[in-house]
Design a protein around this motif. Structure first.
Motif, PDB file in Angstrom:
ATOM      1  N   ILE A  76      28.843  76.300  28.480  1.00 13.60           N
ATOM      2  CA  ILE A  76      30.061  77.028  28.083  1.00 13.60           C
ATOM      3  C   ILE A  76      31.300  76.391  28.699  1.00 13.60           C
ATOM      4  O   ILE A  76      32.297  76.147  28.017  1.00 13.60           O
ATOM      5  CB  ILE A  76      29.978  78.510  28.530  1.00 13.60           C
ATOM      6  CG1 ILE A  76      28.833  79.225  27.817  1.00 13.60           C
ATOM      7  CG2 ILE A  76      31.311  79.222  28.308  1.00 13.60           C
ATOM      8  CD1 ILE A  76      29.144  79.862  26.511  1.00 13.60           C
ATOM      9  N   LEU A  77      31.226  76.108  29.987  1.00 10.65           N
ATOM     10  CA  LEU A  77      32.420  75.585  30.650  1.00 10.65           C
ATOM     11  C   LEU A  77      32.765  74.179  30.166  1.00 10.65           C
ATOM     12  O   LEU A  77      33.934  73.854  29.970  1.00 10.65           O
ATOM     13  CB  LEU A  77      32.252  75.629  32.173  1.00 10.65           C
ATOM     14  CG  LEU A  77      32.189  77.056  32.755  1.00 10.65           C
ATOM     15  CD1 LEU A  77      31.981  77.023  34.266  1.00 10.65           C
ATOM     16  CD2 LEU A  77      33.438  77.861  32.404  1.00 10.65           C
ATOM     17  N   ASP A  78      31.741  73.360  29.942  1.00 13.29           N
ATOM     18  CA  ASP A  78      32.003  72.030  29.370  1.00 13.29           C
ATOM     19  C   ASP A  78      32.589  72.164  27.974  1.00 13.29           C
ATOM     20  O   ASP A  78      33.517  71.441  27.595  1.00 13.29           O
ATOM     21  CB  ASP A  78      30.716  71.194  29.298  1.00 13.29           C
ATOM     22  CG  ASP A  78      30.264  70.729  30.679  1.00 13.29           C
ATOM     23  OD1 ASP A  78      31.053  70.895  31.632  1.00 13.29           O
ATOM     24  OD2 ASP A  78      29.130  70.218  30.795  1.00 13.29           O
ATOM     25  N   GLY A  79      32.040  73.086  27.228  1.00 14.46           N
ATOM     26  CA  GLY A  79      32.522  73.301  25.863  1.00 14.46           C
ATOM     27  C   GLY A  79      33.956  73.805  25.848  1.00 14.46           C
ATOM     28  O   GLY A  79      34.764  73.410  25.005  1.00 14.46           O
ATOM     29  N   LEU A  80      34.263  74.647  26.820  1.00 13.85           N
ATOM     30  CA  LEU A  80      35.629  75.173  26.896  1.00 13.85           C
ATOM     31  C   LEU A  80      36.599  74.052  27.256  1.00 13.85           C
ATOM     32  O   LEU A  80      37.667  73.916  26.645  1.00 13.85           O
ATOM     33  CB  LEU A  80      35.686  76.305  27.931  1.00 13.85           C
ATOM     34  CG  LEU A  80      37.035  76.986  28.136  1.00 13.85           C
ATOM     35  CD1 LEU A  80      37.604  77.512  26.822  1.00 13.85           C
ATOM     36  CD2 LEU A  80      36.918  78.136  29.138  1.00 13.85           C
ATOM     37  N   ARG A  81      36.199  73.213  28.207  1.00 17.57           N
ATOM     38  CA  ARG A  81      37.067  72.103  28.605  1.00 17.57           C
ATOM     39  C   ARG A  81      37.307  71.165  27.417  1.00 17.57           C
ATOM     40  O   ARG A  81      38.425  70.758  27.143  1.00 17.57           O
ATOM     41  CB  ARG A  81      36.457  71.336  29.774  1.00 17.57           C
ATOM     42  CG  ARG A  81      37.416  70.296  30.372  1.00 17.57           C
ATOM     43  CD  ARG A  81      36.885  69.667  31.641  1.00 17.57           C
ATOM     44  NE  ARG A  81      36.716  70.619  32.719  1.00 17.57           N
ATOM     45  CZ  ARG A  81      35.528  70.956  33.257  1.00 17.57           C
ATOM     46  NH1 ARG A  81      34.421  70.417  32.794  1.00 17.57           N
ATOM     47  NH2 ARG A  81      35.466  71.817  34.234  1.00 17.57           N
ATOM     48  N   LEU A  82      36.242  70.869  26.697  1.00 16.01           N
ATOM     49  CA  LEU A  82      36.365  69.993  25.525  1.00 16.01           C
ATOM     50  C   LEU A  82      37.351  70.572  24.518  1.00 16.01           C
ATOM     51  O   LEU A  82      38.211  69.873  23.984  1.00 16.01           O
ATOM     52  CB  LEU A  82      34.988  69.832  24.851  1.00 16.01           C
ATOM     53  CG  LEU A  82      34.954  68.991  23.584  1.00 16.01           C
ATOM     54  CD1 LEU A  82      35.076  67.518  23.946  1.00 16.01           C
ATOM     55  CD2 LEU A  82      33.668  69.230  22.793  1.00 16.01           C
ATOM     56  N   THR A 186      39.109  83.548  18.643  1.00 15.53           N
ATOM     57  CA  THR A 186      37.797  84.034  18.215  1.00 15.53           C
ATOM     58  C   THR A 186      36.945  82.888  17.685  1.00 15.53           C
ATOM     59  O   THR A 186      35.757  82.764  18.024  1.00 15.53           O
ATOM     60  CB  THR A 186      37.974  85.114  17.127  1.00 15.53           C
ATOM     61  OG1 THR A 186      38.623  86.236  17.716  1.00 15.53           O
ATOM     62  CG2 THR A 186      36.638  85.553  16.569  1.00 15.53           C
ATOM     63  N   MET A 187      37.535  82.046  16.858  1.00 12.05           N
ATOM     64  CA  MET A 187      36.764  80.927  16.299  1.00 12.05           C
ATOM     65  C   MET A 187      36.193  80.052  17.407  1.00 12.05           C
ATOM     66  O   MET A 187      35.035  79.651  17.368  1.00 12.05           O
ATOM     67  CB  MET A 187      37.667  80.076  15.389  1.00 12.05           C
ATOM     68  CG  MET A 187      37.950  80.721  14.042  1.00 12.05           C
ATOM     69  SD  MET A 187      39.338  79.934  13.181  1.00 12.05           S
ATOM     70  CE  MET A 187      38.590  78.392  12.664  1.00 12.05           C
ATOM     71  N   LEU A 188      37.023  79.778  18.416  1.00 10.73           N
ATOM     72  CA  LEU A 188      36.572  78.865  19.469  1.00 10.73           C
ATOM     73  C   LEU A 188      35.546  79.525  20.386  1.00 10.73           C
ATOM     74  O   LEU A 188      34.599  78.881  20.821  1.00 10.73           O
ATOM     75  CB  LEU A 188      37.785  78.327  20.240  1.00 10.73           C
ATOM     76  CG  LEU A 188      38.661  77.409  19.366  1.00 10.73           C
ATOM     77  CD1 LEU A 188      39.987  77.100  20.047  1.00 10.73           C
ATOM     78  CD2 LEU A 188      37.935  76.116  19.004  1.00 10.73           C
ATOM     79  N   VAL A 189      35.712  80.817  20.660  1.00 10.11           N
ATOM     80  CA  VAL A 189      34.703  81.495  21.483  1.00 10.11           C
ATOM     81  C   VAL A 189      33.372  81.569  20.728  1.00 10.11           C
ATOM     82  O   VAL A 189      32.309  81.357  21.309  1.00 10.11           O
ATOM     83  CB  VAL A 189      35.168  82.896  21.911  1.00 10.11           C
ATOM     84  CG1 VAL A 189      34.044  83.640  22.607  1.00 10.11           C
ATOM     85  CG2 VAL A 189      36.374  82.804  22.828  1.00 10.11           C
ATOM     86  N   ARG A 190      33.444  81.820  19.426  1.00 10.97           N
ATOM     87  CA  ARG A 190      32.196  81.846  18.663  1.00 10.97           C
ATOM     88  C   ARG A 190      31.505  80.483  18.697  1.00 10.97           C
ATOM     89  O   ARG A 190      30.273  80.404  18.752  1.00 10.97           O
ATOM     90  CB  ARG A 190      32.478  82.267  17.220  1.00 10.97           C
ATOM     91  CG  ARG A 190      32.829  83.740  17.089  1.00 10.97           C
ATOM     92  CD  ARG A 190      32.998  84.091  15.634  1.00 10.97           C
ATOM     93  NE  ARG A 190      33.336  85.497  15.437  1.00 10.97           N
ATOM     94  CZ  ARG A 190      33.400  86.067  14.229  1.00 10.97           C
ATOM     95  NH1 ARG A 190      33.160  85.346  13.144  1.00 10.97           N
ATOM     96  NH2 ARG A 190      33.711  87.339  14.110  1.00 10.97           N
TER      97      ARG A 190
END
Lengths: 543, 336
Positions: A76-82, A186-190
């Motif tokens: 999740i955290l890597d994905g959020l950073r990306l 919302t799109m990015l959290v999904r």
């Protein structure tokens, strides 16, 4: 708890807007008690078909253990950073919110539920709090004092609950002084949730179906042909003429793409009959496609990558069939993708031509690059040039009002075209209150993949603002049909109207066109496209 | 809780210069060193933050369209709400930045008579926001008289306008009232609107209290305690010309005022107050809604796995044949 019989208007009207006693930073959700407000998880076959990660067995939101991968937090955290590095929107929306609360009561889910975390500002804070903790100095040092929260499994579950309680309708972003768009968040959290295997079935199974069969219902090519032939027969019964339905026809001038519900569900179906009647009357050289048999793009509810994976077929099929350009039917999210994402994702289409109406000669400069126009633009142009003979009295049994579907309204600006058409096809057209239409339109409450059964309570709550505005038009003007331009609307507004404004039907704009259209060589119409007797024909009313 | 935390922080921030400025020889710290640090932190922090935002690309053109699109030539499009060209975007941004266009739309929702959802127009937040921001802007501009000698002509004009009604002695600046009323409303709203109170963090109360502190000390100096304007101007002009001196006889109230302003400057780059820059960069507002006319480039657009027509026909060839659909490839002869 949430079966339709148990839900009562008067209960759902008792909305308490006072926030809960507990601090919003507490993420715990009792999924058992909240049945009716969340959706089932994605089935594994669908996820496998799409090569998406998932747990070994199917899980349910009520389970204690959601079978997350061991390194879920890292993912999740890597994905959020990306995503922070890829989307300026995300960076800005994390940093610039001043929590003024102007968005708070703009969300249909907040208006209908009173749940403070359905205020767009707090929905975004659910992510923002984690962002602060991980990526800002203040958040690392001061923690809770600056609204920073550790990413924990309860927080992840809370995301699942609330980001699948947002229909990406963008109403809040109209009111936000910084243009913060919860749909984007919302799109990015999904996307992040999908990376650790958390998804809902009413998104991933339609996506898998669309990927495989070309449409979200999983209708195979022969089923498509059957449906279309069936529709042509139905139309013949009404107009007394044979109707040809070209499918996968190479060399046609136009590829026509519609949401699949149009040929599979009511009341969408009557809009399909409207299209068919219109195209027959003007002699349009077009074709349907079994491969591009879905305009709706459920990928939008899943991830940016999935949008592109599903959208690719549009241009591929246009090229294969050798058409000049593409015409798109009435649909909501479909048009967000075609308008705001398609050309960016798929590139220039030099083998297609700038859309030009074969009937009026109008060149649609507004679709110079994508080579795709909206049916409402096409039809409004026909009417403006006097190419259609219309008898609006054939719609006199209807007092229609028009629901601007979220995406054509707020991600495109298609407001006047449908109204122009309706004003020429109906005598009794009325509007709902100003704050509930056009750019301020209210979502049906079931968009973005939430139009399923298990979350019916939340859908009806989210449908309150729309339903109540319909009720207003019903009480004040005797409105009896709610017209809209979105397949999800047509699928879910009937439940909303039955609940909040009983007696109001749901239909499409081109259903009204099909009713009003005087066709060369047609039999005298006795019934509308629904098979209901026309006003005057049943002897009830003089026209 | 959030509020009390912020109040305590503000009291500490007031106490520091109050006590500090009284210590002989330390006035240079509050009058020169901290102001320079504050300005440096503000400028560097501000620029870095904007650069950080700018480094992330805008992959998709996703304006929120709040009006009619430009489609057919005879349909009037709303260029300021749904821009179709650069002029429209500039107009939309000016309305947003100068007049808080989106906030002006604000409505308040209620359920009346048990079953009627209503949306009333509400302009209080907009009005308070306008009052505070414009009041603050004018006050900042007025303060140029403390940094530039001789006082610029525009400042005299502003003061003339600001004193227009000639109330009180010394004459009360209208901007002082407007500013304090605006900030005051924003704070009271956070305390008394249950929804807003629920979402408010210390980082929401803190800047408001800081602004109130700055405003109060300013008002104290102008209307209630005597301060040595000439010395203060000497300090201000010295700071701006990089030849700072700290004249004798500057009161503690002034140092509190200056210190709070410095705190605000240093706080901005790390806080939500960066919305002052962010508003210009918001992709839902500053883009032209011309997606179908001109392709928007996504710098990280990558290839994805798709399902081709060929794969589709391979799977469904037989049923397609059976349904009489044209095929790209005929089925292999079956053995029967």
């Amino acid at each position: 708890m949430s079966s339709e019989e148990n839900l009562k208007q008067e209960d759902l009207l008792k909305v308490d807007y006072k926030p809960a006693a507990k601090d919003w930073q507490d993420p715990t959700i009792d999924f058992e008690a909240k049945r009716g407000n969340w959706c089932y998880s994605g089935v594994l076959d669908s996820l496998d078909y799409l090569d998406m990660p998932h747990p070994e067995k199917k899980w349910a939101p009520t389970d204690e253990d959601w079978l997350l991968p061991e390194n879920w937090k890292e993912i999740i955290l890597d994905g959020l950073r990306l995503r922070l590095d890829r989307f300026r929107t995300l960076r800005l929306f994390m940093d610039t919110c001043v929590r003024c609360g102007a968005c708070a009561d703009k969300c249909h889910f907040f208006i209908g539920s009173g749940d403070a975390k359905n205020m767009p500002v707090l929905r975004a804070e659910l992510l923002r709090s984690v962002y602060r903790k991980e990526y800002t100095l203040a958040g690392k040092l001061m923690g809770k004092m600056v609204g920073a929260r550790e990413l924990t499994i309860p927080v992840l579950k809370e995301w699942f609950y609330y980001f699948y309680q947002c229909t990406e309708c963008r109403r809040c972003s109209v009111f936000c002084p910084y243009g913060i768009d919860t749909a984007e968040i919302t799109m990015l959290v999904r996307e992040l949730l999908a990376e650790v295997g958390l998804s809902i079935d009413w998104i991933v199974t339609p996506v898998a179906n669309s990927f495989r069969t070309g449409n979200h219902l999983g209708i195979q090519p022969h089923g498509f042909v059957d449906s279309m032939e069936f529709a042509a027969d139905d139309l013949k019964d009404i107009i007394g003429m044979d109707v040809e339905v070209p499918i996968n026809k190479k060399g046609a001038e136009i590829l026509f793409i519609i949401p699949s519900a149009d040929y599979f569900a009511e009341p969408h179906y009557y809009t399909l009959l409207g299209y068919m009647a219109l195209f027959k009357e003007i002699g349009l050289d077009y074709t349907f496609s079994t491969f591009a048999s879905e305009g709706g793009n459920f990928g939008l509810f899943h991830s940016h990558e999935m949008i592109k994976r599903l959208n690719a077929k549009t241009y591929e099929e246009a090229k294969r069939l050798g058409v000049r350009y593409i015409l798109g039917g009435e649909c909501g999210h479909m048009w967000r993708v075609y308008h705001q994402y398609m050309s960016t994702m798929q590139g220039e289409q030099s083998n297609l031509e700038v859309p030009k109406s074969p009937i009026t000669g109008t060149v649609f400069e507004n679709a110079k690059t994508t080579k795709m126009i909206h049916i409402a633009e096409f039809t409004a142009d026909l009417i403006k040039h006097g190419k259609l003979k219309l008898d609006p009295s054939r719609n006199d049994h209807w007092t229609p009002t028009y629901h601007d579907s979220c995406n054509p309204a707020r991600a495109m600006g298609l407001l006047e075209e449908p109204r122009y058409i309706l004003q020429h096809c109906c005598n009794n057209f009325v509007e709902m209150p100003d704050n509930t239409i056009r750019e301020k339109t209210f979502c049906c409450g079931s968009g973005a993949g939430l139009g399923t059964d298990e979350n019916l309570e939340m859908r009806l709550r989210g449908g309150l603002p729309r339903g109540n505005a319909v009720k207003y038009a019903q009480d004040k003007y005797n409105a009896n049909i709610l017209l809209c331009m979105c397949a999800i609307d047509k699928a879910t507004l009937p439940a909303v109207c039955d609940f909040w404004a009983p007696g109001v039907q749901v239909g499409g704009v081109h259903e009204m066109v099909g009713n009003a259209l005087i066709m060369t060589g047609e039999e005298e119409r006795k019934v509308d496209l629904r098979g209901q007797p026309l006003s005057g024909k049943e002897g009830a009313k003089d026209v | 809780m959030s509020l009390w935390f912020s109040i305590i922080v503000i009291l500490v921030l007031i106490a520091i210069p109050w006590v500090g400025a009284g210590i002989p020889g330390i006035q240079t710290l509050f009058g020169v060193v901290i102001p320079y640090i504050a300005i440096a932190v503000f400028l560097v922090g501000f620029v870095l933050k904007v650069l950080k935002w700018a480094k992330s690309p805008v992959p998709f053109r996703i304006p929120t369209t709040s009006g009619q699109q430009k489609s057919l030539p005879w349909i009037k499009s709303a260029n300021l709400e749904n821009p179709h060209n650069l002029a429209g975007v500039i107009g939309r941004m000016l309305l947003e930045v100068l007049f808080f266009r989106s906030l002006f739309r604000n409505t308040t929702t209620a359920i009346n008579e048990g079953d009627k959802v209503t949306y009333g127009s509400t302009k209080y937040l907009w009005a308070a926001g306008m009052a505070f921001h414009y009041g603050f802007l004018l006050i900042i501009l007025r303060h140029f008289k403390y940094f530039v000698d001789p006082t610029p002509q525009f400042v005299n004009w502003l003061q003339y306008m600001d004193n227009f009604f000639q109330i009180g002695l010394p004459i009360i600046y209208l901007t002082d009232i407007v500013f304090m009323a605006g900030v005051g409303y924003l704070l009271l709203r956070r305390l008394f609107d249950a929804k807003i109170k629920y979402i408010s963090l210390p980082s929401d109360y803190f800047p408001l209290l800081l602004l109130i502190g700055i405003g109060t000390t300013g008002i104290l100096m102008r209307y209630f305690t005597k301060v040595d304007i000439v010395s203060i101007k000497e300090l201000g002009v010295g700071l701006l010309s990089f030849s700072p001196v700290v004249p004798e006889g500057i009161s503690a109230v002034f140092f509190i005022h200056l210190f709070l302003v410095n705190c605000l400057l240093m706080y901005i780059p790390f806080s939500k107050l960066m919305h002052m820059a962010g508003v210009f960069m918001s992709p839902t507002r500053n883009l032209v809604n011309n997606n179908r006319v001109k392709r928007h480039i996504n710098p990280w657009n990558y290839d994805v796995k798709v399902h081709t027509y060929e794969e589709y026909e391979d799977e469904f060839r037989d049923v397609m044949k059976g349904a009489g659909l044209p095929l790209d490839k005929e089925p292999a002869k079956e053995k029967e």
